[in-house]
Design an enzyme around this catalytic site. Structure first.
Site: not given
Length: 325
Positions: A130, A132, A281, A298
């Site tokens: 996917h 983000d 990723h 993150r």
């Protein structure tokens, strides 16, 4: 500059003591000679920005960033995204940071353990790949992920270069996909539990869906990017479901061919900075049974509305108004 080895030339760039060393043929570079806790010069910021654009994901090791330093570093490259909902492990008072602690905060969240929830979401072997927040009309431009605690082995993350994957398609297939658009939606392929399902209710209450170009033009590099992933993509517009499924499987398999990927071994203090517009990723799936903690922080940077080869931008379907994540 280029450093020569026995029988080969190694591509390596150095500026102001900052060294960019590629680690795979199409994607990934390690950056050394920089302390991310310090005030970075404009030249150093430029070197990092160029490396992210060129190599799609860059890695820093041995950094001592705290939450404030993480956010300050991110702000040198864009505006951090502030999520209205974050994981339970995320730090209070730092809304720009989302923290995952072994995904343990998800255990029992929807009335099922994480393993069952994950199994119900992954309807294909490539489901975990996917970008983000790709279902948004304006997915984040970049992500900066910092490792606090990692297992002694396992827990690696893998990235794929979507620009290289597009370039690697045959000319007729590139011409075919250039004009296509696809629906990206939360919860694609999820298999509901019998009876009442709390996760289904969550998806309905927080649904996000967008029609994106299947090939987007990178707003900075101008590269054509195969904008596909296994997590959000629902169906290609104008194709039957059977045709769409076959084409998407072919394109996703192309995107994650080993030659277009890089795998990173995390250490405490490692930082990965990637272009979310040109990569997908895969989070690790080999460490949940080990029982070792894995805590990651993150920060995402605000992005643009994707634009296709024909100049047509993405179009929101639902849940994609400004500010909703």
């Amino acid at each position: 500059m280029a450093a020569t080895g026995v029988g080969r030339t190694v591509e390596r760039e150095t500026a102001s003591g900052v060294e960019v060393s590629p680690v795979a043929g199409h994607i990934g570079a390690e950056i050394s000679g920089v302390d991310l806790t310090e005030e970075l010069s404009e030249e150093t910021v430029g070197v990092i920005r160029a490396a992210v654009l060129r190599w799609k994901v860059v890695f820093f090791r041995g950094q001592s960033l705290d939450h404030a330093g993480h956010v300050a570093f991110a702000r040198r490259f864009g505006e951090p995204v502030v999520l209205p909902r974050r994981g339970s492990a995320s730090p209070a008072g730092v809304p720009e940071i989302e923290t995952t602690a072994d995904r343990l905060e998800l255990g029992g969240r929807f009335g099922m353990e994480h393993e069952e929830w994950l199994a119900r979401r992954r309807h294909t072997l490539l489901r975990g790949w996917h970008c983000d927040h790709g279902a948004r009309v304006d997915p984040p431009a970049a992500t900066i992920l910092r490792a606090e605690t990692v297992p002694p082995y396992g827990g690696d993350t893998t990235w794929a270069n979507l620009a290289a994957a597009y370039a690697g398609l045959s000319a007729p297939v590139r011409e075919f996909v250039d004009g296509l658009r696809a629906e990206h939606r939360l919860g694609v392929g999820y298999q509901p539990r019998p009876g009442d399902d709390a996760y289904v209710r969550h998806l309905l209450d927080h649904q996000v869906a967008t029609v994106h170009p299947l090939v987007r033009v990178h707003p900075v590099s101008g590269e054509r990017v195969l904008f596909v992933n296994g997590y959000y993509v629902e169906q290609i517009e104008g194709l039957s479901r059977a045709e769409s499924a076959a084409v998407l499987e072919m394109l996703l398999e192309q995107a994650v061919l080993p030659e277009y990927t890089v795998r990173f071994r995390w250490e405490p203090g490692s930082v990965a900075f990637w272009d979310n517009r040109a990569t997908i990723h895969l989070a690790p799936g080999d460490n949940a049974h080990l029982g070792f903690p894995r805590t990651m922080h993150r920060v995402m940077l605000a992005g643009e509305v994707p634009v296709g080869v024909n100049g047509k931008p993405s179009e929101p379907i639902t849940g994609t108004e400004a500010g909703r994540w």
